[in-house]
Design an enzyme around this catalytic site. Structure first.
Site, short mmCIF file in Angstrom:
data_model
loop_
_atom_site.label_atom_id
_atom_site.label_comp_id
_atom_site.label_asym_id
_atom_site.label_seq_id
_atom_site.Cartn_x
_atom_site.Cartn_y
_atom_site.Cartn_z
N SER A 1 53.24 67.73 58.59
CA SER A 1 51.99 67.05 58.27
C SER A 1 51.98 66.81 56.77
CB SER A 1 50.78 67.89 58.66
OG SER A 1 49.60 67.34 58.12
N ARG A 2 51.83 65.54 56.36
CA ARG A 2 51.87 65.23 54.94
C ARG A 2 50.52 65.47 54.25
NH1 ARG A 2 54.92 60.73 57.14
NH2 ARG A 2 57.09 61.37 57.14
N VAL A 3 49.52 65.90 55.02
CA VAL A 3 48.24 66.28 54.42
C VAL A 3 48.23 67.78 54.15
CG1 VAL A 3 45.74 66.40 54.84
CG2 VAL A 3 47.01 64.35 55.46
#
Length: 521
Positions: free
Chosen positions: A382-384
């Site tokens: 997850s890039r968040v």
């Protein structure tokens, strides 16, 4: 008297303009070719790209949309019964874009991509409509993703967190549990319904079997999730144009709720967060390829048209977390992509991976070995990240991914029968227990506080001497005590959503006390 031709021409021109203004003039053309959901029309010289068309057939009006603008003809897709359209039928340009009904009236309904009911709950009397294909909000209208969207799945919320406004891809081979991940996420939103954090869910089924969609609707009804869910169905028997527009229609229905934060000024709680699940976009791409090839658009890689990337990017760019000035609403997208034999390097999977903010990769080997949900934590990302987690989860889940990755590496050595030192053996044993702890049945989402308690017990070593087969039993009984004897501690953790030193000590003492009396059956 000399006749002034300029004045006469000017008067005639004014008379014609006045006559045209008083009379509704519409451009008409004729169908010259029709088949498989597409038509070629001659005579619509002023038609615009994306314009809505009305086919005058013997069985009544059928709607269509301009798809190709060519030298002499217009290529159009037909929404509805394309078999009733015949060569020579008259086609009228409407000057409008495609719209779908939106609003609270759609909740709990199963509709087709044009917003027409497919269930037996009667007609939909919608008063509001939104354009199906719009330009996504710009950067100035957005803000960074920072609110968690709890899926209720331990391995996702702990290691691959999803935020409100994020685009997280669910990818894997067929029959690996992709739809189950999406369904659990919808069911988990039940706890927020009726509060300021309410999330409206839109499930878009593209190319699915009708029986599969019926089963999904029944499951959602059984868990009370249809109250806040809209199901948009373009089944496998639906024409390609309907499968092509279905995700855009679902997205428009979600956008209505996303903008409610700005439009509702009464101060009453409104649903301003939406979750769109597109199941699945690989079938939408196939439908788009069919339309494009029929309309003679040149094929490219894997026979897909060159603009197939734009097909998905303009859909997924509409998922966003709006700025506070715009009401701080959000639209979260969970697109689903089906791979063939785990080939994530194929054209459509790589396209969607590059558009989204991370992916949840479901692996067949894990699924068939009993690890469910079958999430490969090595490839999934997850890039968040931690921005989309509650503070308590962020604090305890940091070492979880490392524990699992290290255990997987050591598993290979263990299979060779090599002698392992005590520290390595301990690490391997903990990894096995964490894998067992993260297993979860379908349609049983966990509250975030239960997840924190469960994962805290695993990462802090409370399970290290519990037999692997008894780990699930330990977890179930532990959580039962926190709902009864230790309810005040559960409530405190739920209120704070963070672990300070004092609260962590209380949690540790409570688990230690429970463990002393635990007996594996």
């Amino acid at each position: 008297m000399k006749i002034k031709t300029d004045e006469i021409a000017s008067v005639i021109r004014q008379e014609i303009e006045q006559f045209s203004a008083d009379l509704e003039v519409s451009e008409v053309g004729r169908v010259v070719e029709v088949g498989d959901g597409i038509a070629r029309i001659y005579g619509l010289s002023k038609a615009m790209a994306g314009e809505l068309l009305e086919f005058q057939t013997s069985e009544g009006a059928v709607m269509g949309q301009v798809f190709n603008l060519e030298l002499d003809t217009v290529g159009a897709v037909i929404y509805g019964d394309y078999k009733s359209v015949k060569e020579g039928d008259m086609v009228k340009a409407t000057g409008r874009l495609l719209e779908v009904p939106v609003g609270e009236v759609m909740l709990g309904r199963v509709v087709d991509p044009l917003g027409r009911p497919l269930d037996d709950a009667g007609p939909i009397n919608a008063t509001q409509f939104r354009k199906v294909d719009i330009i996504a909000p710009g950067i100035a209208e957005r803000q960074p993703v920072h609110e968690p969207l709890q899926t209720g799945i331990k391995s996702v919320d702990a290691m691959i967190p999803i935020g409100r406004g994020q685009r997280e891809l669910i990818i894997g081979d067929r029959k690996t549990g992709k739809t189950i991940v999406a369904m659990d996420t919808i069911i988990n939103q039940r706890q927020y319904w009726g509060t300021k954090d309410a999330v409206v869910c839109i499930y878009v089924a593209v190319g699915q079997k009708e029986s599969t969609v019926a089963g999904i609707v029944e499951t959602l009804k059984k868990h009370g999730a249809m109250d806040y869910t809209i199901v948009v169905n373009a089944g496998s028997s639906a024409p390609a144009p309907m499968q092509y527009i279905a995700p855009y229609s679902g997205c428009s229905m979600g956008e209505y709720f996303m903008w409610q934060g700005k439009e509702n000024k009464t101060g009453t709680p409104v649903a301003k967060h939406a979750l769109c699940i597109y199941d699945d976009l690989s079938k939408q791409a196939v439908a788009y390829r069919q339309l494009s090839l029929l309309l003679r658009r040149p094929p490219g890689r894997e026979a897909y048209p060159g603009d197939v990337f734009y097909l998905h990017s303009r859909l997924l760019e509409r998922a966003t977390k709006l700025s506070d000035e715009n009401g701080a609403g959000s639209l979260t997208a969970l697109p689903v992509i089906e791979t063939q034999e785990g080939d994530v390097s194929a054209y459509i999977p790589t396209n969607v991976i590059s558009i989204t903010d991370g992916q949840i990769y479901l692996e067949p080997e894990l699924f068939f070995s009993g690890v469910r949900p079958a999430i490969n934590v090595g490839i999934s990302v997850s890039r968040v990240g931690g921005n989309a987690q509650v503070k308590a989860m962020k604090k305890i889940a940091g070492s979880l991914r490392l524990d699992l990755a290290a255990a997987r590496e050591l598993e290979a050595f263990a299979q060779l029968g090599t002698e392992l030192d005590k520290a390595t053996q301990r690490q391997l044993d903990r990894g096995r227990r964490m894998v067992e702890l993260l297993k979860q049945g379908q349609y049983t989402p966990f509250h975030v506080v239960d997840q924190v308690i469960s994962i805290y017990a695993g990462t802090k070593g409370f399970l290290d001497d519990v037999p692997v087969p008894a780990v699930r039993q330990f977890e179930t009984q532990l959580l039962d005590t926190f709902r009864t004897i230790n309810k005040p501690l559960w409530d405190e953790l739920n209120a704070k959503k963070a672990l300070d030193n004092d609260l962590e000590k209380k949690l540790s003492d409570a688990i230690t006390k429970f463990k002393a009396g635990f007996k594996a059956s």
